[in-house]
Design a protein around this motif. Structure first.
Motif, PDB file in Angstrom:
ATOM      1  N   VAL A  57     -39.149   9.418 -43.434  1.00 57.51           N
ATOM      2  CA  VAL A  57     -39.456   7.995 -43.581  1.00 57.51           C
ATOM      3  C   VAL A  57     -38.852   7.431 -44.862  1.00 57.51           C
ATOM      4  CG1 VAL A  57     -41.622   8.203 -42.270  1.00 57.51           C
ATOM      5  CG2 VAL A  57     -41.674   8.319 -44.767  1.00 57.51           C
ATOM      6  N   TYR A  68     -43.622   1.353 -44.545  1.00 53.57           N
ATOM      7  CA  TYR A  68     -42.814   2.510 -44.183  1.00 53.57           C
ATOM      8  C   TYR A  68     -42.179   2.321 -42.814  1.00 53.57           C
ATOM      9  CZ  TYR A  68     -44.694   4.933 -48.180  1.00 53.57           C
ATOM     10  OH  TYR A  68     -45.008   5.290 -49.465  1.00 53.57           O
ATOM     11  N   LEU A  70     -39.195   4.632 -40.065  1.00 47.66           N
ATOM     12  CA  LEU A  70     -38.438   5.870 -39.886  1.00 47.66           C
ATOM     13  C   LEU A  70     -37.116   5.756 -40.625  1.00 47.66           C
ATOM     14  CD1 LEU A  70     -38.962   6.724 -36.113  1.00 47.66           C
ATOM     15  CD2 LEU A  70     -39.979   7.848 -38.087  1.00 47.66           C
TER      16      LEU A  70
END
Length: 113
Positions: A57, A68, A70
């Motif tokens: 992340v 956050y 990916l």
């Protein structure tokens, strides 16, 4: 090989898998993850730090909260693994429940405070 082992080890904890499954739909605030997983901020932050340190992340600060998403995967192995997780994690009953909980939370929240 050690980096690859750490990358896979990040998937060995249920909260981290649940976080990754939630992030498949896009960026989330720590407060969103707290609401869905019913875990304290310190626990969510610890798992997110592990995911960040292993390349899963990326985070950004927005006011007092961290958001956050990916990370962009750089290796073919990582890209294929994210593709597999994107396909299979949403099929799990726990993940579907987390998505429902997130949707309900989003309907009632105004802003992360």
């Amino acid at each position: 090989m050690r980096t690859t082992a750490q990358f896979f080890k990040a998937l060995s904890e249920e909260p981290r898998l649940r976080i990754l499954a939630l992030l498949l739909d896009g960026e989330l605030c720590v407060c969103d993850l707290m609401a869905v997983l019913q875990l304290p901020q310190s626990t969510i932050s610890r798992h997110l730090a592990y995911l960040r340190n292993t390349g899963w992340v990326k985070g950004r600060r927005g006011g007092v909260w961290m958001y956050y998403r990916l990370a962009e995967m750089e290796t073919p192995l990582a890209k294929e693994l994210v593709e597999l997780l994107s396909k299979r994690l949403p099929e799990l009953p726990d993940t579907q429940q987390d998505y429902n909980t997130l949707e309900a939370f989003r309907r009632t929240k105004k802003k992360c405070a």
